[in-house]
Scaffold this motif. Sequence first.
Motif, PDB file in Angstrom:
ATOM      1  N   LYS A  85       0.828  -1.208   0.000  1.00  0.00           N
ATOM      2  CA  LYS A  85       0.000   0.000   0.000  1.00  0.00           C
ATOM      3  C   LYS A  85       0.861   1.256   0.000  1.00  0.00           C
ATOM      4  CE  LYS A  85      -4.317  -1.800   1.741  1.00  0.00           C
ATOM      5  NZ  LYS A  85      -5.071  -2.231   2.929  1.00  0.00           N
ATOM      6  N   ALA A  86       2.008   1.178   0.699  1.00  0.00           N
ATOM      7  CA  ALA A  86       2.883   2.344   0.803  1.00  0.00           C
ATOM      8  C   ALA A  86       3.412   2.798  -0.555  1.00  0.00           C
ATOM      9  CB  ALA A  86       4.054   2.032   1.737  1.00  0.00           C
ATOM     10  N   CYS A  87       3.475   1.884  -1.518  1.00  0.00           N
ATOM     11  CA  CYS A  87       3.992   2.300  -2.838  1.00  0.00           C
ATOM     12  C   CYS A  87       2.928   2.165  -3.915  1.00  0.00           C
ATOM     13  CB  CYS A  87       5.253   1.513  -3.202  1.00  0.00           C
ATOM     14  SG  CYS A  87       4.990  -0.251  -3.400  1.00  0.00           S
ATOM     15  N   ASP A  88       1.672   2.045  -3.491  1.00  0.00           N
ATOM     16  CA  ASP A  88       0.569   1.992  -4.442  1.00  0.00           C
ATOM     17  C   ASP A  88       0.807   0.860  -5.441  1.00  0.00           C
ATOM     18  OD1 ASP A  88      -1.779   2.782  -5.514  1.00  0.00           O
ATOM     19  OD2 ASP A  88      -0.973   4.483  -6.642  1.00  0.00           O
ATOM     20  N   TYR A  89       1.076  -0.296  -4.896  1.00  0.00           N
ATOM     21  CA  TYR A  89       1.507  -1.429  -5.705  1.00  0.00           C
ATOM     22  C   TYR A  89       0.405  -2.009  -6.570  1.00  0.00           C
ATOM     23  CZ  TYR A  89       4.703  -5.089  -7.031  1.00  0.00           C
ATOM     24  OH  TYR A  89       5.539  -5.890  -7.758  1.00  0.00           O
ATOM     25  N   ARG A  90       0.813  -2.513  -7.721  1.00  0.00           N
ATOM     26  CA  ARG A  90      -0.088  -3.280  -8.580  1.00  0.00           C
ATOM     27  C   ARG A  90       0.658  -4.518  -9.056  1.00  0.00           C
ATOM     28  NH1 ARG A  90      -1.136  -1.272 -14.639  1.00  0.00           N
ATOM     29  NH2 ARG A  90       0.936  -2.176 -14.899  1.00  0.00           N
ATOM     30  N   GLY A  91      -0.011  -5.661  -9.040  1.00  0.00           N
ATOM     31  CA  GLY A  91       0.606  -6.886  -9.546  1.00  0.00           C
ATOM     32  C   GLY A  91       1.120  -7.780  -8.438  1.00  0.00           C
ATOM     33  N   ALA A  92       1.998  -8.720  -8.821  1.00  0.00           N
ATOM     34  CA  ALA A  92       2.579  -9.654  -7.854  1.00  0.00           C
ATOM     35  C   ALA A  92       3.903  -9.085  -7.377  1.00  0.00           C
ATOM     36  CB  ALA A  92       2.793 -11.014  -8.506  1.00  0.00           C
ATOM     37  N   GLY A  93       4.143  -9.140  -6.095  1.00  0.00           N
ATOM     38  CA  GLY A  93       5.407  -8.637  -5.556  1.00  0.00           C
ATOM     39  C   GLY A  93       5.787  -9.427  -4.321  1.00  0.00           C
ATOM     40  N   THR A  94       7.020  -9.231  -3.872  1.00  0.00           N
ATOM     41  CA  THR A  94       7.477  -9.959  -2.690  1.00  0.00           C
ATOM     42  C   THR A  94       8.065  -9.009  -1.671  1.00  0.00           C
ATOM     43  OG1 THR A  94       7.925 -11.960  -3.938  1.00  0.00           O
ATOM     44  CG2 THR A  94       9.080 -11.717  -1.848  1.00  0.00           C
ATOM     45  N   VAL A  95       7.605  -9.147  -0.445  1.00  0.00           N
ATOM     46  CA  VAL A  95       8.138  -8.329   0.634  1.00  0.00           C
ATOM     47  C   VAL A  95       9.029  -9.231   1.482  1.00  0.00           C
ATOM     48  CG1 VAL A  95       7.570  -6.841   2.582  1.00  0.00           C
ATOM     49  CG2 VAL A  95       6.070  -6.895   0.569  1.00  0.00           C
ATOM     50  N   GLU A  96      10.317  -8.881   1.527  1.00  0.00           N
ATOM     51  CA  GLU A  96      11.280  -9.718   2.234  1.00  0.00           C
ATOM     52  C   GLU A  96      11.486  -9.215   3.666  1.00  0.00           C
ATOM     53  OE1 GLU A  96      13.939 -11.415  -1.446  1.00  0.00           O
ATOM     54  OE2 GLU A  96      14.851  -9.842  -0.229  1.00  0.00           O
ATOM     55  N   PHE A  97      11.549 -10.175   4.583  1.00  0.00           N
ATOM     56  CA  PHE A  97      11.784  -9.862   5.987  1.00  0.00           C
ATOM     57  C   PHE A  97      12.950 -10.683   6.512  1.00  0.00           C
ATOM     58  CE2 PHE A  97       7.211  -9.120   5.416  1.00  0.00           C
ATOM     59  CZ  PHE A  97       7.049  -7.871   6.009  1.00  0.00           C
ATOM     60  N   ILE A  98      13.615 -10.119   7.496  1.00  0.00           N
ATOM     61  CA  ILE A  98      14.591 -10.896   8.229  1.00  0.00           C
ATOM     62  C   ILE A  98      13.903 -11.220   9.553  1.00  0.00           C
ATOM     63  CG2 ILE A  98      15.828  -8.934   9.271  1.00  0.00           C
ATOM     64  CD1 ILE A  98      18.115 -11.049   7.742  1.00  0.00           C
ATOM     65  N   PHE A  99      14.027 -12.478   9.973  1.00  0.00           N
ATOM     66  CA  PHE A  99      13.231 -12.989  11.081  1.00  0.00           C
ATOM     67  C   PHE A  99      14.160 -13.505  12.167  1.00  0.00           C
ATOM     68  CE2 PHE A  99      11.000 -16.373  13.273  1.00  0.00           C
ATOM     69  CZ  PHE A  99       9.676 -15.970  13.320  1.00  0.00           C
TER      70      PHE A  99
END
Length: 494
Positions: free
Chosen positions: A266-280
């Motif tokens: 939402k922060a970048c007004d995304y459209r389509g498939a994307g991946t948000v990477e996290f370090i856990f």
Amino acid sequence: MKQLTKILVANRGEIALRVMRSAREMGIKTVAVYSEVDRRAPHVLFADEAVFVGPAPSSESYLRGAEIVGVAKELGVDGIHPGYGFLSENAAFAAEVEAAGMTFIGPRTHAIEVMGDKLSAKDAVKDFEVPLVPGSEGEVQDVQEALSIAESIGFPVMIKASAGGGGKGMRIVQEAAEFESQMKRAVSEATNSFGNGAVFVEKYIQNPRHIEIQVLADEHGNVVHLFERECSIQRRHQKVIEEAPSVVLTPELREAMGRAAVNVAKACDYRGAGTVEFIFEPGGTFYFLEMNTRLQVEHPVTEQITGVDLVKAQIRVAQGEKLWFSQEDLKIQGHALEVRVYAENAAENFMPAIGTLLEYKRPQGLGIRVDDGLEEGMEVSIYYDPMIAKLITFGADRTEAIARMKRAISEYRISGVQTTLNFADYVMDHEAFVSGDFDTHFVEKYFTPEALQGDDVDVESIGAMALASLLRVQKGHEKIQKNGTTNRWKANRT
Ligand code: ADP
Ligand code: ADP
Ligand code: MG
């Protein structure tokens, strides 16, 4: 809503084929592009039309965005899919495609720009309830200032290139004494490799897992996540084995990470498939690393556990369709694993190993998917990524997916080129992997060349034997014996 009728795939290899297969199922015509060395590649043969775009080096072929857009226009193409790598995260290319009146099958230019740079990405998400790795506010330029930030975070820290990617542009700094020299190196590397010297400081998380969330957004403001992928088995900060779901996520953590990922979109007004990477971190703390604004190499494991064809989804939302399911409709079914089969010698520090695929037979059967882009007799080229294939298995649960992976590896026959299948087999047997108790340091912690002992048969002589039997086949004298060369190879593998 615009219906796409003809898509050009600005890529090669397995991902070009992957995209074209979904397009064909949707009744969409496909156009391939190819370089000199890819004339007879499977993605070229599969496409309805194919266009030659230049010599082997990608800078002279697959990266020539303007040429590719020109070719697409000439052929009446109405959508361009960039795959991953190459032009997939190039905002200027996306803009050019749209300016030429075609649809870029991916996010809008703004999102690619914001997320393409790690610092602007952090800046964009900071007001969206997304936890960030403790670190500098933005770029660091002054060594003394950067050092005092590092000291306040506490060593070890990481100095990262804002424009880095593919596991490159990161330096771990263990102590204050080496900070200055490491920072200077980081800046010069970033300038040379990415044309952008901006670096920042981040806390180095000691024993983390890499867990990422797949998101899907339409252009009407709807965003869902398709759960996580566990990508902690890495070499050189790059993934080699992935799975979904992750053994460490509770339903609550999955919910929380899913929500954070949706917020990033939402922060970048995304459209389509994307991946948000996290370090856990052990214990369940997670931090946003970056967003990849494209289809990811490891997307198949998500497809297997959700039943969603992510390429079709990309095409449908690019056409302007509203998401046809909600978050509540999505459920995790079973377990999926992916092994990246690289032409590399695991015993030699995963050194690239090129050559000709003298024998190449895919595993088959229930629960197995192979995404690849080469055939027997073809060459693994020095010009491109050394990934030969992605071997994906799925089962009712993790135990079954692992057993299938072992079975699939034993059925896979590749000779002429050293691959990382032996390494993957080692991982599938390893207690830490089987129990799920591992982190991003799996390879350094447990893997030694000796672990493959009994396995390091002389590749060249195997290659020669395979070649000899190939020649016999061609002459029509004899079939390749099922129990011939390759099984002798396997007998040595235990
Ligand atoms: P993923 O992020 O999809 O899991 P990788 O990190 O291996 O997988 O990257 C996907 C592809 O993109 C690979 O072919 C990799 O070489 C390429 N890539 C990613 N980032 C960069 C970059 N900054 N420069 C060049 N190539 C990159
Ligand atoms: P890239 O753009 O190259 O993919 P990422 O920021 O996604 O860069 O990081 C790639 C990998 O590097 C991660 O999966 C993780 O293994 C390691 N890494 C990145 N940042 C950190 C950190 N702050 N602490 C520990 N490991 C990290
Ligand atoms: Mg990354």
